[in-house]
Write a protein that holds these residues in place. Structure first.
Motif, PDB file in Angstrom:
ATOM      1  N   GLU A 204       0.859  -1.181   0.000  1.00 50.63           N
ATOM      2  CA  GLU A 204       0.000   0.000   0.000  1.00 50.63           C
ATOM      3  C   GLU A 204       0.896   1.233   0.000  1.00 50.63           C
ATOM      4  O   GLU A 204       2.044   1.178   0.446  1.00 50.63           O
ATOM      5  CB  GLU A 204      -0.898   0.021   1.242  1.00 50.63           C
ATOM      6  CG  GLU A 204      -1.896  -1.111   1.310  1.00 50.63           C
ATOM      7  CD  GLU A 204      -3.019  -0.987   0.296  1.00 50.63           C
ATOM      8  OE1 GLU A 204      -3.376   0.143  -0.090  1.00 50.63           O
ATOM      9  OE2 GLU A 204      -3.542  -2.034  -0.108  1.00 50.63           O
TER      10      GLU A 204
ATOM     11  N   SER B 189       1.147   5.497   0.964  1.00 46.06           N
ATOM     12  CA  SER B 189       0.591   6.628   1.686  1.00 46.06           C
ATOM     13  C   SER B 189       1.537   7.804   1.508  1.00 46.06           C
ATOM     14  O   SER B 189       2.748   7.616   1.370  1.00 46.06           O
ATOM     15  CB  SER B 189       0.446   6.274   3.170  1.00 46.06           C
ATOM     16  OG  SER B 189      -0.248   7.281   3.845  1.00 46.06           O
TER      17      SER B 189
ATOM     18  N   PRO C 150      -3.048   3.098   5.492  1.00 42.97           N
ATOM     19  CA  PRO C 150      -4.156   2.696   4.620  1.00 42.97           C
ATOM     20  C   PRO C 150      -5.095   1.697   5.302  1.00 42.97           C
ATOM     21  O   PRO C 150      -4.674   0.883   6.135  1.00 42.97           O
ATOM     22  CB  PRO C 150      -3.440   2.043   3.426  1.00 42.97           C
ATOM     23  CG  PRO C 150      -2.087   2.692   3.411  1.00 42.97           C
ATOM     24  CD  PRO C 150      -1.744   2.877   4.862  1.00 42.97           C
TER      25      PRO C 150
END
Length: 76
Positions: free
Chosen positions: A3, A5, A16
């Protein structure tokens, strides 16, 4: 899982949702970061911290046990 960010100007990130769910993170949970070889890892600390339990939480976070850290986190 991977993920992404974005870091804010204040040095903050949003974890996330998929990561929060995978680690069962909720409001008030603590996370610890470790940095080695140019990479950071994050892990959940296995307890929620209430005001009365800060000393116990600080004992688990021994890498953040200095006076400056205590001053910085006192009012959180």
């Amino acid at each position: 899982m991977r993920e992404i960010s974005r870091l804010t100007s204040k040095g903050q990130i949003t974890i996330p949702k998929a990561v929060r769910e995978a680690l069962s993170l909720g409001e008030g949970d603590l996370v610890a970061f470790a940095v080695a070889d140019g990479q950071a890892t994050m892990r959940k600390i296995a307890m929620r911290v209430e005001v009365a339990d800060r000393d116990q939480a600080n004992a688990q976070l021994d890498e953040w046990g200095g006076a400056a850290d205590e001053d910085a986190y006192r009012d959180l």
